[in-house]
Enzyme design. Structure first.
Site, PDB file in Angstrom:
ATOM      1  N   HIS A   1      36.425  42.185  37.636  1.00 41.81           N
ATOM      2  CA  HIS A   1      36.810  43.329  38.483  1.00 41.81           C
ATOM      3  C   HIS A   1      35.720  44.400  38.435  1.00 41.81           C
ATOM      4  O   HIS A   1      35.793  45.308  37.601  1.00 41.81           O
ATOM      5  CB  HIS A   1      38.113  43.941  37.982  1.00 41.81           C
ATOM      6  CG  HIS A   1      39.314  43.091  38.215  1.00 41.81           C
ATOM      7  ND1 HIS A   1      40.019  43.104  39.389  1.00 41.81           N
ATOM      8  CD2 HIS A   1      39.944  42.200  37.420  1.00 41.81           C
ATOM      9  CE1 HIS A   1      41.037  42.258  39.315  1.00 41.81           C
ATOM     10  NE2 HIS A   1      41.003  41.699  38.127  1.00 41.81           N
TER      11      HIS A   1
ATOM     12  N   GLU B   1      35.332  46.869  40.214  1.00 45.17           N
ATOM     13  CA  GLU B   1      35.838  48.205  40.570  1.00 45.17           C
ATOM     14  C   GLU B   1      36.108  49.082  39.353  1.00 45.17           C
ATOM     15  O   GLU B   1      36.087  50.304  39.453  1.00 45.17           O
ATOM     16  CB  GLU B   1      37.091  48.091  41.444  1.00 45.17           C
ATOM     17  CG  GLU B   1      38.341  47.505  40.790  1.00 45.17           C
ATOM     18  CD  GLU B   1      38.449  45.988  40.888  1.00 45.17           C
ATOM     19  OE1 GLU B   1      37.410  45.330  41.058  1.00 45.17           O
ATOM     20  OE2 GLU B   1      39.577  45.466  40.784  1.00 45.17           O
TER      21      GLU B   1
ATOM     22  N   CYS C   1      38.302  38.871  41.853  1.00 39.51           N
ATOM     23  CA  CYS C   1      39.174  38.081  41.002  1.00 39.51           C
ATOM     24  C   CYS C   1      39.970  37.037  41.812  1.00 39.51           C
ATOM     25  O   CYS C   1      39.413  36.001  42.167  1.00 39.51           O
ATOM     26  CB  CYS C   1      40.065  38.999  40.166  1.00 39.51           C
ATOM     27  SG  CYS C   1      40.594  38.187  38.645  1.00 39.51           S
TER      28      CYS C   1
HETATM   29  N1  GLN Z   1      46.098  35.383  39.366  1.00 38.79           N
HETATM   30  C1  GLN Z   1      44.747  35.098  39.038  1.00 38.79           C
HETATM   31  C2  GLN Z   1      44.562  34.710  37.576  1.00 38.79           C
HETATM   32  O1  GLN Z   1      45.395  35.003  36.756  1.00 38.79           O
HETATM   33  C3  GLN Z   1      43.838  36.269  39.397  1.00 38.79           C
HETATM   34  C4  GLN Z   1      44.144  37.508  38.632  1.00 38.79           C
HETATM   35  C5  GLN Z   1      43.550  38.753  39.252  1.00 38.79           C
HETATM   36  O2  GLN Z   1      43.218  38.769  40.427  1.00 38.79           O
HETATM   37  N2  GLN Z   1      43.424  39.796  38.489  1.00 38.79           N
HETATM   38  O3  GLN Z   1      43.582  34.109  37.221  1.00 38.79           O
END
Ligand code: GLN
Length: 541
Positions: free
Chosen positions: A510, A512, A379
């Site tokens: 994600h 994970e 992410c």
């Molecule tokens: N801060 C970033 C976004 O909002 C990534 C979010 C995250 O890593 N879950 O897009």
């Protein structure tokens, strides 16, 4: 008590009942007012786990999914805020027909309705309900009341399990049962008698203490279950079955006639593999949510850690996980600290929000890319890889994410128009791109080989995306977007070709959240393979 292992105990009870042939689902109750865990600071609350339907919830939900190997939904997660919100909504819409709406019984009734709904949704024979917090605290009393009311109505269908901690004060060296006795009394004063006590401690319970707890807490000794610390959390259900916990529960709930022998063999072979693994793989997680006073909090990245462990054990190696604060890679000691990254077999930059430490992460990724250290960006970790590439390969020195620097002329990570509207209204809760979305993967890429298929579905939690205006430029310069949304609009996976770097891959989602002991996540497996230079091919591709 929080942190004593209620989540693992609940997951393990679920696991053994499932292994005994019952359909099982699990519900987590968090007594706080928040509607979900999405708006909470991770250092305070730990990881925010995301379900397939986009619910942002407590990390215990991740434990349930990993142990039970199922996908849960928002019905399985409850907070005081959610319950009250629904009661108030119903009151406003005349659901209560003009009568007084009372804290008791209307709030517990709503809790019961939710428990039943989750149970029906999964057609469950056994529904595990974990009540967060500690016995005796004010916040969870209405949930205990709901349990009490359910038991009064259907005494044979409800059983209470109390998870209690037995301290061994170091000066005494003796295990103390008094706190458990008091907890049992507190539970009694809420009108509840525990049917079983899971006694958590550093070591196993001896007979003397088992008998003491049985006598003073009103239960028979075989229903006092010893739950000492174990090496692997997945050992817990196996240990429970050594005490025939599954049969004892089935007996209490009158399900004995359908009891099957335990089928924990797959989990057992996973645990055995984890114990046999000798060769180590050292992985650094570069993040910022570690510090809590003088302690290091690894809870924030629990799903990442579990995904790493699961894939490592699957490949027969033992993971050694190190936590590095991204701010180390900024300021004076930057160059000295960056060199340390060479000591690891692989590096992960996990999800994150906000400005603190972001320049450190970008510097770390530059070092990792140039020094060919295996990299997995999750992410924020993918967004940072794109920013780093844009700055240092495309020469866009001011490349940035609009999250930190919306005024930059080169926001390679930008906000989507629909998210802009939401933020203008200040609606922060439950408004990101959340939950499972499909993606398609390009042939001949690392991602395609890892997954062994073209179409995937992965869980998201973010507001920002790769800016479509830069996609072609970035692709042409060599960072390939190997996975996109089916309409090609959103970039889901970025990777460097294998002839340029042994493993450099980032995901907007994600992965994970979908790693399970019995189903290691293919991208984590590919990452560990690259980190250890393992050439074995997976059965599934
Ligand atoms: N801060 C970033 C976004 O909002 C990534 C979010 C995250 O890593 N879950 O897009």
């Amino acid at each position: 008590m929080s942190g004593v292992g209620k989540g693992i105990a609940s997951s393990s009870v679920g696991t053994i009942m499932k292994a005994r042939g019952f359909k099982v689902t699990a519900i987590k109750i968090d007594p706080y007012i928040n509607i979900d865990a999405g708006t909470m600071n991770p250092t305070e609350h730990g990881e925010v786990f995301v379900l397939r339907d986009g619910d942002e919830c407590d990390q215990d939900m991740g434990n349930y999914e990993r142990f039970l190997d199922v996908n849960l939904s928002r019905t399985n997660y409850m907070t005081t805020g959610r319950v009250y919100q629904e009661v108030i909504r119903k009151e406003r819409s005349m659901h209560y027909g003009g009568r007084n709406v009372e804290v008791v019984p209307d709030v517990p009734e709503e809790v019961i309705r939710r428990i039943k709904k989750a149970s029906e949704e999964y057609d469950a024979d056994v529904t595990i309900v974990e009540i967060g917090g500690t016995i005796g605290e004010y916040q969870n009393i209405l949930f205990l009341e709901a349990g009490r009311m359910m038991k009064v109505k259907n005494p044979k269908d409800v059983m209470f399990i109390m998870v209690s901690y037995l301290p061994i004060p170091s000066k005494l060296g003796e295990m103390k049962t008094k706190p458990t006795q008091y907890a049992s009394r507190s539970l009694n004063s809420a009108g509840i008698q525990a049917d079983m006590i899971i006694a958590r401690s550093d070591v196993a319970l001896d007979k003397k203490r088992k008998d003491k707890i049985a006598t003073f807490c009103n239960i028979s000794p075989e229903y006092v279950i010893s739950a000492p610390d174990v090496e692997s959390i997945y050992d817990v259900p196996i240990n429970f079955e050594r005490d025939s916990l599954g049969a004892l529960i089935a007996d209490k709930l009158g399900l004995n006639h359908r009891l099957r022998p335990t089928e924990l063999s797959q989990l057992e072979s996973f645990v055995n593999k984890s114990k046999k693994a000798k060769d180590r793989v050292s992985i650094a997680i570069v993040g910022k949510y570690f510090a809590s006073g003088d302690f290091v909090l690894s809870d924030v990245y629990i799903s990442v850690i579990e995904a790493l462990k699961i894939s490592s054990y699957y490949l027969g190696v033992k993971p050694e996980i190190h936590y590095l604060d991204s701010e180390e890679f900024e300021g004076e000691n930057k160059d000295k600290n960056l060199k340390k990254l060479k000591n690891y077999d692989g590096v992960i930059v996990p999800g994150g929000f906000g400005a603190r430490g972001i320049e450190g992460k970008i510097n770390a990724v530059e070092f990792i890319r140039k020094n060919k250290i295996p990299y997995l960006g999750l992410c924020y970790g993918m967004q940072i890889a794109v920013i780093e590439f844009a700055r240092n390969v495309l020469g866009l020195k001011d490349a940035a994410t609009a999250e930190i620097n919306p005024k930059s002329k080169n926001c390679v990570i930008d906000i989507m128009p629909e998210q802009k509207e939401i933020l203008k209204k200040g609606e922060y809760g439950n408004t990101m791109r959340l939950g499972a979305y499909p993606a398609v993967i390009k042939d001949g890429t690392i991602a395609r080989r890892a997954y062994g298929k073209k179409e995937i579905s992965e869980r998201h939690r973010h507001r920002y995306e790769v800016n479509p205006e830069y996609v072609e430029k970035i692709n042409t310069a060599g960072l390939l977007f190997s996975g996109t949304s089916p309409d090609g609009r959103l970039m889901e996976i970025a990777e460097l070709p294998e002839d340029k770097h042994p493993f450099f891959l980032g995901t907007q989602f994600h992965p994970e959240f979908q790693a399970r002991p019995l189903h290691p996540h293919p991208l984590f497996t590919a990452f560990i393979k690259a980190a250890k230079n393992i050439t074995k091919t997976d059965k599934n591709n």
